[in-house]
Scaffold this motif. Structure first.
Motif: not given
Length: 135
Positions: A2, A5, A100-101, A129
């Motif tokens: 990722y 984060i 994305d995380c 996500c």
């Protein structure tokens, strides 16, 4: 894995926070950005009127200082403090910043969580996500 984060941490600094940060590092790509986000619950206007001018901004600065002190030596982590409803604000912040995380700690659900839903449960249900929940 990722690139961007988000690690939401409660202002009372959950004891699972270091584990969530460690998990974020394991999930991070070599040049990933890790952001620790604390959401200050919004203060109702009728209460905010009674506070000294600039008190909420001062509180945000103090929370950020506390987080930075706790994360001393971890210069690769960005600290953000925002105001709002925790679940909704985490989701909005993640969407606006291309996360994305999301890696977050959660407690074991109690009876009230089945009726009202915890912050982690809300994030898991509505995030666009990946979400990694630490217990």
């Amino acid at each position: 894995m990722y690139k961007n984060i988000l690690v939401p941490i409660a202002s009372d600094h959950d004891p699972s926070s270091p584990k969530a940060i460690a998990a974020a590092r394991l999930l991070a790509d070599g040049d990933a950005r890790i952001t620790v986000l604390t959401v200050m619950e919004a203060v109702p206007e009728y209460v905010a009127q009674q506070l000294p001018k600039g008190q909420l901004a001062h509180n945000a600065i103090e929370i950020a200082k506390g987080l930075r002190a706790e994360l001393e030596g971890q210069d690769d982590i960005v600290v953000e403090v925002v105001e709002g409803h925790s679940g909704r604000t985490i989701l909005e912040w993640a969407e606006e910043h291309g996360v994305d995380c999301i890696v977050m700690a959660s407690h074991r659900p109690g009876l009230s969580d089945y009726f009202l839903g915890s912050t982690a449960a809300r994030v898991v249900r509505h995030a666009t996500c990946a979400v990694h929940v630490m217990r």
